[in-house]
Design an enzyme around this catalytic site. Structure first.
Site, PDB file in Angstrom:
ATOM      1  N   ARG A  52       0.835  -1.207   0.000  1.00 30.47           N
ATOM      2  CA  ARG A  52       0.000   0.000   0.000  1.00 30.47           C
ATOM      3  C   ARG A  52       0.877   1.267   0.000  1.00 30.47           C
ATOM      4  NH1 ARG A  52      -0.499   4.669   2.608  1.00 30.47           N
ATOM      5  NH2 ARG A  52      -0.014   3.611   4.563  1.00 30.47           N
ATOM      6  N   HIS A  66       5.960   4.462  12.646  1.00 37.36           N
ATOM      7  CA  HIS A  66       5.894   4.365  11.171  1.00 37.36           C
ATOM      8  C   HIS A  66       6.917   5.378  10.650  1.00 37.36           C
ATOM      9  CE1 HIS A  66       3.349   4.080   7.344  1.00 37.36           C
ATOM     10  NE2 HIS A  66       4.034   5.190   7.123  1.00 37.36           N
ATOM     11  N   CYS A 108       5.589   9.459  -0.462  1.00 39.06           N
ATOM     12  CA  CYS A 108       4.214   9.914  -0.238  1.00 39.06           C
ATOM     13  C   CYS A 108       3.830  10.903  -1.334  1.00 39.06           C
ATOM     14  CB  CYS A 108       4.088  10.581   1.129  1.00 39.06           C
ATOM     15  SG  CYS A 108       2.461  11.294   1.396  1.00 39.06           S
TER      16      CYS A 108
HETATM   17  C1  LIG Z   1     -10.661  11.454   1.161  1.00 40.91           C
HETATM   18  C2  LIG Z   1     -10.994  11.816  -0.258  1.00 40.91           C
HETATM   19  C3  LIG Z   1     -11.886  10.767  -0.902  1.00 40.91           C
HETATM   20  C4  LIG Z   1     -11.705  13.144  -0.242  1.00 40.91           C
HETATM   21  O1  LIG Z   1     -11.783  13.663  -1.552  1.00 40.91           O
HETATM   22  P1  LIG Z   1     -12.924  14.695  -1.958  1.00 40.91           P
HETATM   23  O2  LIG Z   1     -12.701  15.042  -3.385  1.00 40.91           O
HETATM   24  O3  LIG Z   1     -12.939  15.806  -0.960  1.00 40.91           O
HETATM   25  O4  LIG Z   1     -14.192  13.759  -1.746  1.00 40.91           O
HETATM   26  P2  LIG Z   1     -15.717  14.002  -1.907  1.00 40.91           P
HETATM   27  O5  LIG Z   1     -16.388  13.391  -0.734  1.00 40.91           O
HETATM   28  O6  LIG Z   1     -16.025  15.452  -2.240  1.00 40.91           O
HETATM   29  O7  LIG Z   1     -16.064  13.139  -3.200  1.00 40.91           O
HETATM   30  C5  LIG Z   1     -15.529  13.446  -4.478  1.00 40.91           C
HETATM   31  C6  LIG Z   1     -15.597  12.215  -5.365  1.00 40.91           C
HETATM   32  O8  LIG Z   1     -14.765  11.177  -4.808  1.00 40.91           O
HETATM   33  C7  LIG Z   1     -15.567  10.014  -4.560  1.00 40.91           C
HETATM   34  N1  LIG Z   1     -15.085   9.347  -3.337  1.00 40.91           N
HETATM   35  C8  LIG Z   1     -15.157   9.797  -2.076  1.00 40.91           C
HETATM   36  N2  LIG Z   1     -14.604   8.903  -1.246  1.00 40.91           N
HETATM   37  C9  LIG Z   1     -14.195   7.862  -1.993  1.00 40.91           C
HETATM   38  C10 LIG Z   1     -13.558   6.634  -1.690  1.00 40.91           C
HETATM   39  N3  LIG Z   1     -13.239   6.307  -0.449  1.00 40.91           N
HETATM   40  N4  LIG Z   1     -13.279   5.799  -2.694  1.00 40.91           N
HETATM   41  C11 LIG Z   1     -13.597   6.116  -3.971  1.00 40.91           C
HETATM   42  N5  LIG Z   1     -14.181   7.278  -4.331  1.00 40.91           N
HETATM   43  C12 LIG Z   1     -14.486   8.138  -3.331  1.00 40.91           C
HETATM   44  C13 LIG Z   1     -16.986  10.533  -4.429  1.00 40.91           C
HETATM   45  O9  LIG Z   1     -17.923   9.517  -4.667  1.00 40.91           O
HETATM   46  C14 LIG Z   1     -16.999  11.624  -5.450  1.00 40.91           C
HETATM   47  O10 LIG Z   1     -17.105  11.023  -6.734  1.00 40.91           O
HETATM   48  P3  LIG Z   1     -17.885  11.782  -7.948  1.00 40.91           P
HETATM   49  O11 LIG Z   1     -19.278  11.981  -7.427  1.00 40.91           O
HETATM   50  O12 LIG Z   1     -17.137  13.068  -8.175  1.00 40.91           O
HETATM   51  O13 LIG Z   1     -17.758  10.799  -9.079  1.00 40.91           O
HETATM   52  C15 LIG Z   1      -9.693  11.979  -1.127  1.00 40.91           C
HETATM   53  O14 LIG Z   1      -9.003  13.088  -0.663  1.00 40.91           O
HETATM   54  C16 LIG Z   1      -8.803  10.772  -1.050  1.00 40.91           C
HETATM   55  O15 LIG Z   1      -9.160   9.699  -1.527  1.00 40.91           O
HETATM   56  N6  LIG Z   1      -7.615  10.925  -0.457  1.00 40.91           N
HETATM   57  C17 LIG Z   1      -6.712   9.769  -0.274  1.00 40.91           C
HETATM   58  C18 LIG Z   1      -5.328  10.237  -0.187  1.00 40.91           C
HETATM   59  C19 LIG Z   1      -4.429   9.067   0.080  1.00 40.91           C
HETATM   60  O16 LIG Z   1      -4.761   7.910  -0.119  1.00 40.91           O
HETATM   61  N7  LIG Z   1      -3.199   9.386   0.533  1.00 40.91           N
HETATM   62  C20 LIG Z   1      -2.206   8.386   0.829  1.00 40.91           C
HETATM   63  C21 LIG Z   1      -2.529   7.606   2.072  1.00 40.91           C
HETATM   64  S1  LIG Z   1      -2.089   8.423   3.596  1.00 40.91           S
HETATM   65  C22 LIG Z   1      -0.423   8.073   3.776  1.00 40.91           C
HETATM   66  O17 LIG Z   1       0.180   7.509   2.896  1.00 40.91           O
HETATM   67  C23 LIG Z   1       0.221   8.385   5.081  1.00 40.91           C
HETATM   68  C24 LIG Z   1       0.446   7.149   5.965  1.00 40.91           C
HETATM   69  C25 LIG Z   1      -0.877   6.545   6.379  1.00 40.91           C
HETATM   70  O18 LIG Z   1       1.165   6.144   5.260  1.00 40.91           O
HETATM   71  C26 LIG Z   1       1.241   7.535   7.237  1.00 40.91           C
HETATM   72  C27 LIG Z   1       2.421   8.476   6.980  1.00 40.91           C
HETATM   73  O19 LIG Z   1       3.459   8.043   6.476  1.00 40.91           O
HETATM   74  O20 LIG Z   1       2.259   9.642   7.262  1.00 40.91           O
END
Ligand SMILES: CC(C)(COP(=O)([O-])OP(=O)([O-])OC[C@H]1O[C@@H](n2cnc3c(N)ncnc32)[C@H](O)[C@@H]1OP(=O)([O-])[O-])[C@@H](O)C(=O)NCCC(=O)NCCSC(=O)C[C@@](C)(O)CC(=O)[O-]
Length: 302
Positions: free
Chosen positions: A17, A209, A242
């Site tokens: 992931r 982490h 990231c």
């Molecule tokens: C949180 C959101 C979805 C907000 O994104 P948004 O654009 O604000 O969401 P929204 O609620 O306004 O929805 C917009 C569109 O996204 C869809 N949507 C809404 N939710 C989902 C979902 N779950 N799966 C699939 N689709 C989704 C929703 O249905 C809609 O679709 P449309 O109507 O336009 O066709 C977006 O910002 C996002 O997906 N962010 C993910 C970012 C990410 O994955 N980052 C990496 C992981 S974190 C990390 O790596 C750090 C960590 C954990 O490892 C620790 C560290 O090292 O720090």
């Protein structure tokens, strides 16, 4: 405090992931599945397989349901997914996921860049997810990003991290993983952080982490062990970076952490030769130099 060193450590391999999410080249589902199966075979008891996030934000994770459908699950091994909201949680549930992680940040700016909302809003979004998870008997892990520095805000106060960690625990996360997203932490700042956070969340419910951007991850893990932490996230072959933290390198390599722990007589249940083979295989698929120094040294020795 200096705790007695743990006899056992749980390694959480986040390679499939956190390691792969930032790759711009397409990676076949079969290669992702093979990576997870190789990690299972190497003895990892916790593997973060994928995430159910917006494919517009992180395209590489779009096939996570297919990966979950094809992996070979071994009893006693946890196969987890990241879910940012109820929509993601429901998709994970439909894919047969039995453990998820929610992710918040200790930095407002990072929270906006990563999940498009404030810290408080992100916590509010997790509430309905936690409710369904409780009803379905799904365990939820929590992440806090930027615990030792933020790419946008710089220094982050340990008290701010403690607040977010406390909130995650209070809403039902059984464990909170403290993410040094940009790898700027040092052994000193790591110890100060844990001492502060542990006033709100017991050490047994904290995980480390560490990203290795500044080469400090192993020192920070050693410092965390002395602080009584016994769960660490890492990434086979040091995969990753990231998407919302420019220049951040991968997680600390699982092989390097294993070498440290083996040398301290701390059990993990992980086989070094199998782990090295898994890391080498995925590095070849990606056309990358293996990011684990230990793996490179062992492979050079033949
Ligand atoms: C949180 C959101 C979805 C907000 O994104 P948004 O654009 O604000 O969401 P929204 O609620 O306004 O929805 C917009 C569109 O996204 C869809 N949507 C809404 N939710 C989902 C979902 N779950 N799966 C699939 N689709 C989704 C929703 O249905 C809609 O679709 P449309 O109507 O336009 O066709 C977006 O910002 C996002 O997906 N962010 C993910 C970012 C990410 O994955 N980052 C990496 C992981 S974190 C990390 O790596 C750090 C960590 C954990 O490892 C620790 C560290 O090292 O720090």
């Amino acid at each position: 405090m200096t705790a007695d060193l743990p006899r056992q450590v749980r390694l959480v391999d986040v390679g499939p992931r956190d390691g792969l999410q930032n790759e711009s080249q397409p990676i076949a589902v079969a290669d992702k599945v093979r990576l997870v199966d190789d990690l299972t075979d190497a003895g990892l008891r916790y593997i973060e397989v994928g995430s159910f996030v917006s494919p517009r934000w992180v395209p590489q994770m779009a096939g996570s349901a297919e990966v979950f459908a094809a992996i070979t699950r071994r009893p006693g091994v946890t196969y987890a997914a990241l879910t940012p909201n109820l929509k993601g949680f429901e998709a994970a549930l439909a894919a047969g996921v039995r453990e998820v992680a929610v992710f918040a940040a200790a930095s407002e700016a990072f929270s906006q860049k990563n999940i498009n909302c404030s810290i408080a809003d992100s916590l509010a979004r997790f509430a309905p997810l936690m409710e369904v998870a409780r009803a379905e008997g799904i365990r939820v892990r929590g992440y806090v990003s930027c615990v030792l520095g933020c790419p946008y805000e710089g220094q982050i106060a340990p008290e701010q991290v403690a607040w977010v960690a406390r909130e995650l625990r209070q809403m039902g996360c059984y464990e909170v993983s403290l993410g040094d997203t940009i790898g700027t932490g040092t052994a000193g700042s790591t110890r100060r952080l844990i001492e502060t956070v542990a006033r709100d969340v017991p050490r047994e419910q904290l995980a480390g982490h560490f990203h290795d951007t500044y080469g400090q991850a192993l020192a920070n893990i050693h410092a965390s062990l002395l602080e009584g932490i016994s769960v660490f996230d890492s990434s086979v072959a040091g995969l990753g970076g990231c998407p919302y933290a420019k220049g951040a390198t991968g997680n600390v390599a699982t092989e390097d952490v294993l070498y440290l722990l083996d040398g301290m007589g701390i059990e993990t249940g992980v086989s070094m030769p199998k782990l090295v083979a898994a890391g080498q295989r995925i590095s070849r698929v990606l056309g990358r130099k293996n990011g684990s120094r230990v793996a490179r040294a062992l492979l050079a020795r033949g």
